[in-house]
Write a protein that holds these residues in place. Structure first.
Motif, PDB file in Angstrom:
ATOM      1  N   UNK A   1      -0.196 -12.985  -4.777  1.00  0.00           N
ATOM      2  CA  UNK A   1      -1.075 -13.155  -3.702  1.00  0.00           C
ATOM      3  C   UNK A   1      -2.118 -11.953  -3.599  1.00  0.00           C
ATOM      4  N   UNK A   2      -1.598 -10.708  -3.463  1.00  0.00           N
ATOM      5  CA  UNK A   2      -2.585  -9.719  -3.686  1.00  0.00           C
ATOM      6  C   UNK A   2      -3.297  -9.469  -4.836  1.00  0.00           C
TER       7      UNK A   2
ATOM      8  N   UNK B   1       0.359   0.774  -2.224  1.00  0.00           N
ATOM      9  CA  UNK B   1       1.121   0.955  -3.464  1.00  0.00           C
ATOM     10  C   UNK B   1       0.497   0.318  -4.464  1.00  0.00           C
ATOM     11  N   UNK B   2       0.274  -1.362  -4.251  1.00  0.00           N
ATOM     12  CA  UNK B   2      -0.288  -2.119  -5.247  1.00  0.00           C
ATOM     13  C   UNK B   2      -1.524  -1.515  -5.816  1.00  0.00           C
ATOM     14  N   UNK B   3      -2.559  -1.047  -5.104  1.00  0.00           N
ATOM     15  CA  UNK B   3      -3.647  -0.802  -5.701  1.00  0.00           C
ATOM     16  C   UNK B   3      -3.436   0.585  -6.373  1.00  0.00           C
TER      17      UNK B   3
ATOM     18  N   UNK C   1      -2.611   0.074  -9.883  1.00  0.00           N
ATOM     19  CA  UNK C   1      -3.690  -0.386 -10.639  1.00  0.00           C
ATOM     20  C   UNK C   1      -3.918  -1.968 -10.369  1.00  0.00           C
ATOM     21  N   UNK C   2      -3.360  -2.413  -9.566  1.00  0.00           N
ATOM     22  CA  UNK C   2      -3.655  -3.997  -9.087  1.00  0.00           C
ATOM     23  C   UNK C   2      -4.944  -4.024  -8.311  1.00  0.00           C
ATOM     24  N   UNK C   3      -6.087  -4.676  -9.031  1.00  0.00           N
ATOM     25  CA  UNK C   3      -7.311  -4.899  -8.264  1.00  0.00           C
ATOM     26  C   UNK C   3      -7.280  -6.431  -7.957  1.00  0.00           C
ATOM     27  N   UNK C   4      -7.430  -6.803  -6.954  1.00  0.00           N
ATOM     28  CA  UNK C   4      -7.883  -8.305  -6.717  1.00  0.00           C
ATOM     29  C   UNK C   4      -8.868  -8.691  -7.254  1.00  0.00           C
ATOM     30  N   UNK C   5      -8.545 -10.182  -7.596  1.00  0.00           N
ATOM     31  CA  UNK C   5      -9.535 -10.838  -8.364  1.00  0.00           C
ATOM     32  C   UNK C   5     -10.768 -11.368  -7.396  1.00  0.00           C
TER      33      UNK C   5
END
Length: 226
Positions: free
Chosen positions: A150-151, A173-175, A178-182
């Motif tokens: 979801x993130x 933590x997620x950012x 390296x997670x960049x939301x689409x």
């Protein structure tokens, strides 16, 4: 790393299949770039007690289950267990229906705190290191998988029962991994840019005001020792 009054304590968790107890102090010293005074290793157990409250005996902290060795999880779980015990303190020494609620709450909280720590391992990008490659491939709960998906899709979190961390903590933590939301939450479009900037500036001023009013770390320690 745990700042203490006379030293900095370090919790160093490692996989004994890949690093021996004898070699662990040297690996820690190499990681921090300073000599270390290492204590005896303590094996980390896995899992949580299925029923931490049985009869008139209540388990809290490590007695209730092994906490992940990251993010201050042990202290968080201890605090939440004490809070639940205070809330559910029994009124009858023979019949304690509160135990069922306590057991459900503690089991759920332990699962959510474990999820929060597990995201570090699932999202790590340290390729070519066997420990981290295995950690990235390890199974995770359905709840954590849904949070990550979801993130990644829109930067949003779905809170589930027994949540122990706020959305900002999950996002950081997620950012950071390296997670960049689409995409983004469409509700963000309801706020005009000048209004948003004014709110950010207000928050920054509030933080700066609070920080200026605080003691320094050294001053706080002197007050405590006094």
């Amino acid at each position: 790393m745990i700042p203490l009054s006379d030293r900095t304590g370090i919790e160093f968790a490692y996989d004994s299949r890949r690093l021996s107890d004898a070699d662990a102090p040297g690996a820690l010293a190499a990681a921090v770039g300073l000599p270390v005074d290492a204590g005896s290793p303590v094996p980390l157990a896995a899992g949580a007690r299925p029923r931490p409250w049985v009869g008139n005996v209540v388990a809290v902290g490590p007695a209730a289950g092994a906490a992940p060795a990251l993010d201050g999880a042990e202290l968080l779980l201890l605090q939440l267990a004490i809070a639940q015990l205070v809330l559910l303190w029994p009124i009858d020494r023979a019949a304690m229906p509160e135990a069922d609620i306590y057991n459900e709450e503690i089991a759920g909280t332990w699962a959510r705190v474990t999820d929060f720590t597990a995201q570090h391992f699932r999202l790590n990008a340290r390729g070519g290191e066997p420990f981290w490659d295995d950690a990235r491939a390890a199974p995770i709960s359905a709840e954590l998988a849904s949070k990550i998906d979801l993130f990644a899709a829109r930067g949003m979190f779905a809170h589930v029962n027994h949540e122990a961390h706020v959305e900002d903590s999950w996002a950081l933590v997620m950012a950071g991994h390296g997670i960049t939301p689409r995409s983004f939450d469409p509700q963000a479009s309801l706020v005009e840019d000048p209004e948003l900037m004014a709110e950010f500036q207000r928050q920054l001023r509030a933080v700066a005001t609070d920080v200026r009013a605080m003691d320094t770390h050294a001053e706080a320690l002197r007050r405590i020792r006094g």
